[in-house]
Structures are given as structure tokens and as C-alpha cells.
Design a protein around this motif. Structure first.
Motif, mmCIF file in Angstrom:
data_model
loop_
_atom_site.group_PDB
_atom_site.id
_atom_site.type_symbol
_atom_site.label_atom_id
_atom_site.label_comp_id
_atom_site.label_asym_id
_atom_site.label_seq_id
_atom_site.Cartn_x
_atom_site.Cartn_y
_atom_site.Cartn_z
ATOM 1 N N ARG A 465 39.708 21.700 15.573
ATOM 2 C CA ARG A 465 38.776 22.357 14.913
ATOM 3 C C ARG A 465 39.760 22.876 12.805
ATOM 4 N NH1 ARG A 465 34.893 25.449 16.863
ATOM 5 N NH2 ARG A 465 35.057 26.128 18.992
ATOM 6 N N LYS A 487 35.732 25.801 12.256
ATOM 7 C CA LYS A 487 34.443 24.417 12.737
ATOM 8 C C LYS A 487 35.418 23.393 13.210
ATOM 9 C CE LYS A 487 30.833 28.060 10.464
ATOM 10 N NZ LYS A 487 29.819 27.503 9.556
ATOM 11 N N THR A 488 34.343 22.797 13.940
ATOM 12 C CA THR A 488 35.079 22.085 14.631
ATOM 13 C C THR A 488 34.251 20.702 13.808
ATOM 14 O OG1 THR A 488 33.247 21.786 16.325
ATOM 15 C CG2 THR A 488 35.497 22.567 17.207
ATOM 16 N N GLU A 491 29.567 20.744 14.417
ATOM 17 C CA GLU A 491 29.143 21.787 13.891
ATOM 18 C C GLU A 491 28.916 21.663 12.380
ATOM 19 O OE1 GLU A 491 31.431 25.270 16.306
ATOM 20 O OE2 GLU A 491 33.205 25.253 15.227
#
Length: 564
Positions: A465, A487-488, A491
Motif C-alpha cells: 500500500r 491504497k494498492t 485499487e
């Protein structure tokens, strides 16, 4: 002769009943043998009833399990058959609605598979059905066979001729009539097995009553067995053990111990009274000697207790002193009048106190010394008054003070039981200096990172992340850091772009560092297709909280377009 024997036996029974009545009222009128025999007789009667009810309960339970299992299995089979018929009809409609054979083929394969499952389900229903259901199942099995044959022909016509032929074969009154009869058969079978389940429930109610009777008989047997154990323990075993222990105590010279069971009227009571006579005789012999011995023992015990208390006091005093002086912080304890109860060496070192200030000195004397040494410049009386006020309120507090020599002292104050006060003080000068240096360094690095032309992106290597992006990276990605952090890649980016980013992360994990630029083409959701050059480094290692991937990104899209 017989009449006299009968009369004598009747009188014996009446006497025994009178004994039981007096025993029930609280009088100890029964002998040990009468108690044990009475309980054993009641236990034999209850056990007989328990055996009979156990056999009846097992028989009812077996019948109930068989009826419930068969009705449940049949109900499940009927439900499955009904679902399969519905599924086959749905597959048939799929065949009707198909425009060509390629579209129709999956529905045809599904229909054939459902036909086989339907045949297996009917066989399973026949295995659970009884002889009473044979006629109903025979007609139902014939209709199912017709239904399966009809659907097989529907599949054949659809595959070999076409969807129109299948629709013509399936959409007719004969098919609907067969479906209606199958529905009637299913409803009839469902009523049959619902009635059978109700009969099983009625049998279960009967079995519950039998189980309740069995449970009550078991409780009665358990109660009688426990009563027998209690009677034997209290009337014989326990009483004899207590009298034996009393005899042993008397033999050891304990002539003041009480002899139990003196009030009983059976053999145990006679034995207890004999032991009491023995105790009284021994007591009269050793009375004077025992008085002298008790006096000497009391004197020795008092001296021993005094020595033990003194040893414990000295040991506790030494342990407390060692613990206080081994503390890395300075410590001072005050009573309710701000008089020093104890202080350790580190407290003396912090304020450079002389040896003249010991336990028994006052807080005012300590402050006067600090004034003379230049470590305190406030109002001594006001400071002492504030401390006395906090001691009276028993409110813990923590604060920092700055000494005149530049040192910073962290002070924790807590109330003690009994109205005293304890203060733990620590020199935090070096710690505060390091914190200021670290803060300046963080601001310096943040300023540099935010103003470099390259995009800098930091990612937690444990969960992939994003944890940091600089201003240049925000511009390249086309999103704010609030939208990115936490977020990754999956995403934020497309599946292909996220897969490429994860691939580069795995390469970095294997190579430790990637200082040579790698040029990739990424589909950016905000800015479209971009050509980027990236260098990557690892910080920390696996298993560490500081394990991170840092990527330095340069957008070369415009350069590539200009070169083309």
C-alpha cells in the motif's frame, strides 16, 4: 402357632414403622443396619422400574429414529426431484429460445445432465419408501420415465434438426398434461411423508414422556445411592474415622480435643462416651504439667516471633533501599507535611545535594540548597505550598522544569497510601535535544523531497500500500496524495498496469536495488497512456516495520512523442 407368629411379625413391623416416623421427625431412633437395609430395598425397587423403563425407551427411540429418518430422506428426495424438474424445464426453455445449434448446445448438455440426476434422485426415493408407498411410486416412476424420454427426444430434435423442431416437440398439451400429473404425484407424496413425519413427532412426544420418567427414576436411584453413601459415611465410616482421630490426638497428649458423636444412642455413641472417659482420665494426670509446658511454649513463641519480625523488617528495609538506589531516575518520598521519607542517589545527583540532607529533612531545606547552588530561582514558600496542596488533593501530575544550568527535568508525582507523596524525576535534556535535531532533519528532508523534479513514491513492502507521494508524483499520476495513500496499485490503476507494477515490486524484492532506470508504458486512469522511467530501492528488510519500496519516477511521454 401360626396366628401367634403372624401377630408377632405384625407387631415388629408396627414398631419399625414407628421408628421410621420418629426418625423422620428428627429423632435418631434407627440403627445403622436398619438405615442401610431400608435404603438398599428402596434402591432395588427403583432399579427394577428403571430397567423396565429403559427397555421401553429404547424401543420407542428406535421406532422414532427409523420413522423420522425415512420421512426426512423422502422429503429431501421429493424436494430435489421437484427442483430438478424445474431445472430441466428451464433448460428446455433455453433450447426453445436459442437461435442456432451452437447457442443451444450448453442448454442441451445441461438438460441431459439434469435428466441423469433426476433418474438417480427417483432411485434414491425408492430406497427410502416403504411397502405402503409402492403403488404411488410405481405410477410416479412411470411418469418420470416418460418425462425423461420426452426431454431426451427434445434434445435430439434440437441438435439434429434445429430449435424450431425442438420447440414444436416440447410446446404441446401432452407435455403440459404430463407436468400437471407429476405435480399431483409430488403433492401426494409430500402429503404422505408429511403425515409420516407428524406420526414420528407424536411418537417423539411419547418418547419424551418415557425419557422424563426414566430421568426421574434415575434421579431417584442416584439420590438413594448417594443417600446410602452419606449414611454409611456419616453413621459408620466417617464416625469411626473421627473417633479414631480423636483417640490419636488424646494418645499424643491433646486431652482438650472434643470427642465427636457423644449424643448418639447406638454403638457409635457408646464408643464415643468410652473415649471421652479415657480423655478425662488422661487430662487429670497431665493437667499441671500441661499448664507449665504451655507457659514455656508461649514465652518461646513470643521471642521467636519478635526475632522473625525484626529480621523481616531489616530485610524489607534493605530491599527497599536497594530498589530505590538502583532506579535510573531520581526518586523522593514525602509525607503529608512535605518531610522527606526517602530519597535515592540519583535524586541527590540531579540537584547536587549534600550529605546533610537526609530522610527527615524538609522539602524547604532542599529548595533552599537549590537556591544557594543556583538551580532554583522561584519563591520557595509558594512552591512548597503548591506541593502541599497537591498532596492534600491527592491528584497525580506530570510536568517538566528547566533548571538554571540548562538541564530539563521530567517530573512524575503520585500520591501514596497513608497520605504521602512520591516524585520520580528524570533528566531528559539529551532526549529533548535529540528530538529537536530530528525534527529539524525531518523538515529539511521533507522540503527537499517535495521540491525535486522526480516523482518519489514510497510503498509499504508488507502489504504493497502507498504510504507517501511527493508533489511531482501527484502531478505525474494525476491524483492527490489523499486519493493515493493507503491504497494498492490494483485499487488505482487498470489490471494490466497493476500487474506490471506488482511484477516490478517482485523484481525489486529479489534484486535488493534497481538503480538503473527501467522504462515502462503504463495506462494511467487520469492521464491516459504514459511512458515512465523508474529507479527503485529497498529500505529495511522482510519482517521489519520499516521495510519499504521507494520508486523515483520520471515521465518521458513528451520526450518520446517529440522524438517520434
Amino acid at each position: 402357632m401360626d396366628a401367634a407368629a403372624s401377630q408377632s411379625g405384625l407387631e415388629a413391623v408396627i414398631r419399625l414403622l414407628k421408628k421410621f416416623v420418629r426418625f423422620a421427625r428428627g429423632a435418631d431412633t434407627l440403627s445403622v443396619a436398619e438405615k442401610v437395609y431400608s435404603i438398599a430395598g428402596c434402591l432395588a425397587i427403583v432399579t427394577t422400574f428403571l430397567l423396565v423403563m429403559s427397555v421401553q425407551t429404547v424401543r420407542l427411540q428406535t421406532t422414532y429414529r427409523h420413522m423420522y429418518a425415512t420421512s426426512a430422506e423422502a422429503a429431501i428426495s421429493i424436494g430435489r426431484i421437484n427442483a430438478l424438474i424445474y431445472a430441466i424445464v428451464m433448460e428446455s426453455r433455453g433450447i426453445y429460445m436459442s437461435g442456432d445449434r451452437s447457442t443451444m448446445k450448453p442448454f442441451a448438455e445441461g438438460l441431459e445432465r439434469r435428466n441423469r440426476e433426476l433418474a438417480d434422485a427417483v432411485k434414491g426415493l425408492e430406497r427410502t419408501a416403504g411397502d405402503d408407498d409402492a403403488d404411488q411410486l410405481a405410477s410416479f416412476r412411470e411418469r418420470i420415465a416418460q418425462f425423461i424420454e420426452f426431454r431426451q427426444e427434445l434434445v435430439r430434435r434440437g441438435l439434429e434438426i434445429g430449435p424450431a423442431a425442438a420447440r414444436e416437440w416440447g410446446d404441446n398439451d401432452a407435455n403440459r398434461t404430463l407436468r400437471s400429473k407429476l405435480n399431483v404425484d409430488l403433492e401426494t407424496l409430500e402429503r404422505i411423508y408429511r403425515q409420516r413425519a407428524q406420526e414420528a413427532d407424536e411418537l417423539a412426544d411419547t418418547n419424551r414422556y418415557a425419557a422424563a420418567y426414566l430421568f426421574m427414576l434415575g434421579l431417584a436411584a442416584l439420590y438413594l445411592a448417594g443417600l446410602n453413601v452419606v449414611v454409611m459415611r456419616s453413621s459408620v465410616v466417617g464416625a469411626l474415622a473421627e473417633i479414631t482421630r480423636a483417640t490419636d490426638r488424646i494418645a499424643d497428649g491433646d486431652v482438650k480435643s472434643e470427642v465427636p458423636h457423644l449424643g448418639r444412642h447406638d454403638e457409635i455413641g457408646h464408643l464415643a462416651r468410652a473415649v471421652q472417659h479415657f480423655r478425662d482420665a488422661v487430662a487429670r494426670i497431665f493437667e499441671l504439667e500441661e499448664l507449665e509446658l504451655d507457659t514455656a511454649q508461649a514465652r518461646d513463641a513470643a521471642m521467636t516471633e519478635r526475632d522473625k519480625f525484626n529480621d523481616k523488617y531489616q530485610a524489607k528495609k534493605w530491599q527497599l533501599s536497594a530498589a530505590i538506589n538502583s532506579m535510573p531516575q531520581g526518586l523522593i518520598m514525602l509525607d503529608g507535611k512535605a518531610t522527606v521519607v526517602a530519597m535515592n542517589a540519583n535524586y541527590r545527583r540531579i540537584y547536587n545535594l549534600p550529605e546533610t540532607i537526609q530522610a527527615g529533612s524538609t522539602l524547604e531545606e532542599i529548595l533552599q540548597h537549590r537556591v544557594k547552588s543556583g538551580l532554583f530561582s522561584g519563591d520557595v514558600a509558594k512552591y512548597v505550598g503548591a506541593v502541599l496542596d497537591r498532596i492534600a488533593k491527592r491528584e497525580p501530575t506530570a510536568y517538566e522544569i528547566a533548571l538554571n544550568d540548562g538541564r530539563i527535568i521530567k517530573i512524575y508525582e503520585r500520591p501514596m497510601d497513608g497520605g504521602g507523596w512520591v516524585s520520580v524525576q528524570e533528566d531528559v535534556t539529551d532526549q529533548r535535544q535529540r528530538e529537536r535535531i530530528l525534527e529539524r532533519m525531518e523538515r529539511f528532508l521533507a522540503t527537499i523531497i517535495e521540491n525535486v523534479a522526480e516523482g518519489i513514491i514510497a510503498k509499504d513492502a508488507r502489504n504493497l500500500r502507498y504510504v507517501f507521494v511527493n508533489r511531482a508524483a501527484e502531478k505525474m499520476i494525476g491524483m492527490s496524495r489523499g486519493e493515493i495513500i493507503g491504497k494498492t496499485a490494483r485499487e488505482l490503476f487498470s489490471a494490466d498496469a497493476a500487474a506490471l507494477i506488482e511484477k516490478r515490486d517482485q523484481q525489486l524484492l529479489a534484486q535488493k536495488q534497481q538503480l538503473e532506470p527501467i522504462v515502462d508504458t503504463i495506462d494511467n486512469p487520469a492521464r491516459g497512456r504514459r511512458v515512465i522511467s523508474a529507479r527503485r530501492v529497498q529500505i529495511g528488510g522482510a519482517g521489519e516495520e520499516s521495510h519499504m519500496f521507494v520508486t523515483m519516477v520520471e515521465d518521458r511521454t513528451e520526450q518520446m512523442v517529440a522524438a517520434a
